[in-house]
Scaffold this active site. Structure first.
Site, PDB file in Angstrom:
ATOM      1  N   ASP A 160       0.685  -1.086   0.083  1.00 14.86           N
ATOM      2  CA  ASP A 160      -0.083  -0.042   0.034  1.00 14.86           C
ATOM      3  C   ASP A 160       0.936   1.250   0.151  1.00 14.86           C
ATOM      4  OD1 ASP A 160      -2.580   1.392   0.402  1.00 14.86           O
ATOM      5  OD2 ASP A 160      -1.842   1.940   2.448  1.00 14.86           O
ATOM      6  N   GLU A 196       0.969  -0.567  -5.123  1.00 14.52           N
ATOM      7  CA  GLU A 196      -0.194   0.373  -5.388  1.00 14.52           C
ATOM      8  C   GLU A 196       0.728   1.660  -5.574  1.00 14.52           C
ATOM      9  OE1 GLU A 196      -3.041   3.083  -4.062  1.00 14.52           O
ATOM     10  OE2 GLU A 196      -1.547   2.552  -2.682  1.00 14.52           O
TER      11      GLU A 196
HETATM   12  C1  OTU Z   1      -4.097   3.801  -0.646  1.00 17.03           C
HETATM   13  O1  OTU Z   1      -4.321   4.710  -1.518  1.00 17.03           O
HETATM   14  C2  OTU Z   1      -5.428   2.886  -0.150  1.00 17.03           C
HETATM   15  O2  OTU Z   1      -5.743   2.415  -1.495  1.00 17.03           O
HETATM   16  C3  OTU Z   1      -6.548   3.966   0.283  1.00 17.03           C
HETATM   17  O3  OTU Z   1      -7.803   3.334   0.406  1.00 17.03           O
HETATM   18  C4  OTU Z   1      -5.880   4.576   1.824  1.00 17.03           C
HETATM   19  O4  OTU Z   1      -6.716   5.157   2.222  1.00 17.03           O
HETATM   20  C5  OTU Z   1      -4.505   4.963   1.325  1.00 17.03           C
HETATM   21  O5  OTU Z   1      -3.698   4.366   0.844  1.00 17.03           O
HETATM   22  C6  OTU Z   1      -4.014   5.021   2.823  1.00 17.03           C
HETATM   23  O6  OTU Z   1      -3.593   3.776   3.299  1.00 17.03           O
HETATM   24  O7  OTU Z   1      -4.286   8.278  -1.692  1.00 17.03           O
HETATM   25  O8  OTU Z   1      -7.010   7.768  -2.436  1.00 17.03           O
HETATM   26  O9  OTU Z   1      -0.474   6.260  -4.507  1.00 17.03           O
HETATM   27  O10 OTU Z   1      -3.346   7.049  -4.317  1.00 17.03           O
HETATM   28  O11 OTU Z   1      -1.627   5.105  -2.148  1.00 17.03           O
HETATM   29  C7  OTU Z   1      -6.100   6.788  -2.444  1.00 17.03           C
HETATM   30  C8  OTU Z   1      -0.903   7.424  -3.704  1.00 17.03           C
HETATM   31  C9  OTU Z   1      -4.634   6.869  -1.999  1.00 17.03           C
HETATM   32  C10 OTU Z   1      -2.429   7.188  -3.501  1.00 17.03           C
HETATM   33  C11 OTU Z   1      -2.722   5.775  -2.685  1.00 17.03           C
HETATM   34  C12 OTU Z   1      -3.809   5.959  -1.664  1.00 17.03           C
END
Ligand code: OTU
Length: 650
Positions: free
Chosen positions: A300, A342
């Site tokens: 993540d 991700e």
């Molecule tokens: C990720 O996404 C997760 O998929 C999210 O559900 C979480 O809220 C977040 O991390 C925190 O754990 O900002 O709008 O790559 O796009 O990491 C989603 C940059 C997010 C971000 C991504 C993040």
């Protein structure tokens, strides 16, 4: 290539001279380790892996921690942590390790198909998910991503992305043993379990955060804590705001006046990886999760894991060292485990995370965003360009191609690519946002803005695939639009991923505004509970759910029998019609027989000139429509029609 620095040596427990001269530091680390663990029954198999991967591990960690006096002692401790995990790894997982190492390209198969859901929203708890295994098999899933099921604060947990313990589950879902049991059942059913490694941050209720808040010296350096605004102000000159709705900037203030780095919500504290103890502690958590039977770990928020003053604190080289070091540890202590990146960032930065030594698979956020772009504009140019120039990734890696995820849609295309097509990125994003929140005349979409930031003009989109495709407003083309988007995800290579609920056309649910844990976050609009009525309707061809489900299952069934759709290799095919996307698939190794994919992204019939097909067989058949396709005269595709063409007689 990893080499075995120790082989050829007979180790008596005392000396290893030839090897020590090769790399004295590795020699010392290995000897210390051997001294501590050499008599353990699990050592020999572990030792084999250490010999192969120790150098990579050290080489990745040296740029981060190598100038510390205790670097070697740290490496020994880290490997002891890895050994503990290896010792605890179940025999059936070790058998899986061997199987995966024997066939490292197993996930390139055209039979791979992913699904993703929230445990509670889709099936109540772990037992409920187990009860859904027959459904997953009916759909053809071989990969199931369960959204983070770990212990988290209530009611605010960012859907589980604020983890209070990586070794305990949310009680309402069931116990950690039930999760382990579920992973066994999934594996028996041929479904690989995918879980997140939320390693950029913990929740503020994690023991480490509780310790740091209480000034426990052991945990002071686990997070980025500052006595006043001096450092936060300095960092904020160059970092962007990720969740500006919740708090401005990247820091949150504690009751005692201190400031803590919180890239996301104020209850998600960023871990400080400049402290090697954080790396080691999280390695233990990672391998614990691996030993639950997880086969893909969704890494993540990889972009954010390293910070350096004066930079954007995103996608820094150190983030890659960290990931590759974790990957080396996985190769040593949980070889079946692979990483999924991700990174929802600029496409150049997305691909930087993808390699066999780092993340073997990755979300393909560019394709995802451009699918939606193409639906809005009815122009395939940006998507076609991305397929031509940005689709190919290293051998041994794969895209995860998706239409919707649990997150917002961010318009992360490259402005420089857009410019080459005469498109201004900023203006175009404004258009896309207006289109998808239905503030553009004629739009069929019913989305909701996410993190609308008037200061920067930044905004992302929430909404289920069905609502964004027009199903909510009863648009006649909605089902065909969804099948077209999923048809691209299923035929363009890599692992297609279904956001469960999409396959029956689940619509937006605005009820989240009444839940205090969800109200402020519009992403919940597209995270509805399982819609029982729609799942019941899936066998009724007179319903939207039935048409969609049948259409999707048809595509999935075709794909399973088309080796040409394995792997990721793709050749763009220019249909010379601005609304028609085209590409040829020729299998992982090439030569498995070609499939020509064409898709009409407009609500009008689109004609393709005969000359476009001049180098193709004259007589083809469309596998989707089961109809003959004569390519020596102009061809017309119906609105939103997709065809998968193979030479007749195949
Ligand atoms: C990720 O996404 C997760 O998929 C999210 O559900 C979480 O809220 C977040 O991390 C925190 O754990 O900002 O709008 O790559 O796009 O990491 C989603 C940059 C997010 C971000 C991504 C993040």
């Amino acid at each position: 290539m990893a080499t075995d620095l120790i082989s050829g040596l007979r180790v008596t427990g005392r000396t290893a001279p030839a090897w020590v001269t090769l790399d004295a530091q590795l020699g010392r680390v290995w000897q210390n380790l051997h001294q501590a663990l050499g008599r353990e029954s699990h050592w020999p198999a572990f030792d084999q892996r250490v010999r192969t991967h120790l150098q990579a591990l050290r080489d990745e960690l040296a740029p981060l921690y190598g100038n510390r006096a205790d670097f070697e002692a740290f490496l020994v401790r880290l490997l002891q942590t890895a050994f503990d995990a290896w010792r605890d790894r179940a025999p059936d997982l070790k058998a899986l390790d061997a199987q995966r190492e024997h066939d490292p390209d197993w996930f390139q198969s055209q039979r791979m198909l992913g699904g993703v859901c929230y445990v509670d929203l889709f099936a109540g708890n772990f037992r409920g998910i187990e009860a859904q295994i027959p459904y997953f098999q009916e759909l053809g899933l071989t990969y199931l991503h369960l959204m983070p099921p770990f212990l988290c604060p209530e009611p605010h947990s960012d859907g589980g992305y604020a983890v209070s313990s990586y070794r305990a589950t949310k009680p309402s879902l069931g116990s950690i043993d039930e999760l382990r049991h579920l992973s066994e059942k999934l594996r028996e059913a041929g479904i690989s379990l995918v879980l997140d490694f939320v390693f950029n941050h913990t929740s503020d209720e994690h023991d480490w955060a509780v310790g740091a808040r209480a000034n426990d010296p052991a945990y002071q350096d686990y997070f980025y804590l500052f006595p006043d605004r001096t450092q936060p102000d300095a960092y904020e000159r160059t970092v962007r705001e990720i969740f500006p709705d919740e708090h401005p900037g990247a820091f949150s203030q504690l009751d005692d006046g201190r400031w803590v780095w919180t890239t996301f919500h104020s209850y998600q504290w960023d871990l400080n990886y400049s402290n090697p103890e954080v790396f080691r502690a999280m390695a233990g958590e990672m391998l614990f999760i691996a030993n639950l039977g997880v086969e893909f770990l969704r890494m993540d928020a990889v972009a954010f894991i390293w910070k350096r003053l004066g930079t954007s604190c995103e996608n820094l080289p150190e983030a890659h060292h960290l990931l590759r070091a974790y990957n080396a540890l996985a190769r040593i202590a949980a070889p079946a485990l692979l990483f999924k990146s991700e990174a929802i960032v600029h496409p150049d930065d997305v691909v930087a995370y993808i390699s066999p030594a780092e993340c073997q698979i990755s979300y393909n956020p560019l394709q995802m965003a451009l699918l939606w772009n193409t639906l809005a504009t009815r122009q395939v140019d940006m998507l076609q360009k991305a397929l031509a120039e940005r689709h190919h990734i290293a051998p041994g890696t794969a895209w995860v191609n998706y239409v919707r995820s649990h997150d917002d849609i961010g318009w992360t295309f490259a402005d420089e690519d857009a410019l080459q097509l005469g498109i201004n990125g900023f203006d175009h994003r404004q258009f896309l946002n207006r289109f998808y929140v239905n503030r553009f005349p004629g739009s069929f979409a019913r989305g909701v803005p996410f993190q609308d930031n008037p200061a920067t003009g930044d905004c992302r989109i929430s909404g289920t695939a069905a609502s964004l495709c027009g199903l909510e407003q009863g648009d006649a083309h909605a089902v065909a639009r969804m099948l077209l988007l999923y048809g691209v995800a299923l035929s363009s290579g890599g692992i297609p991923l279904i956001y469960l609920g999409d396959e029956v056309g689940t619509l937006d649910d605005h009820g989240y505004v009444n839940d205090p844990g969800k109200a402020g976050d519009s992403r919940w609009v597209h995270r509805p509970a399982r819609d029982e009525q729609r799942y019941a309707d899936r066998r009724d061809p007179s319903t939207d759910a039935g048409r969609l489900h049948a259409g999707l299952r048809h595509l999935i069934a075709l794909r399973r029998h088309l080796p040409a759709l394995a792997g990721g290799h793709l050749v763009p095919f220019y249909a010379k019609n601005p609304s028609v996307l085209g590409y040829l698939r020729d299998g992982a190794q090439g030569g498995a027989g070609n499939v020509l994919v064409l898709g009409n992204f407009s609500e009008h019939p689109q004609t393709i000139a005969a000359e476009v097909f001049s180098a193709m067989p004259a007589r083809m058949v469309d596998l989707i429509g089961q109809s003959a396709f004569e390519a020596r005269s102009p061809v017309t595709l119906a609105p939103y029609q997709m065809v998968w063409l193979v030479p007749r007689g195949m």
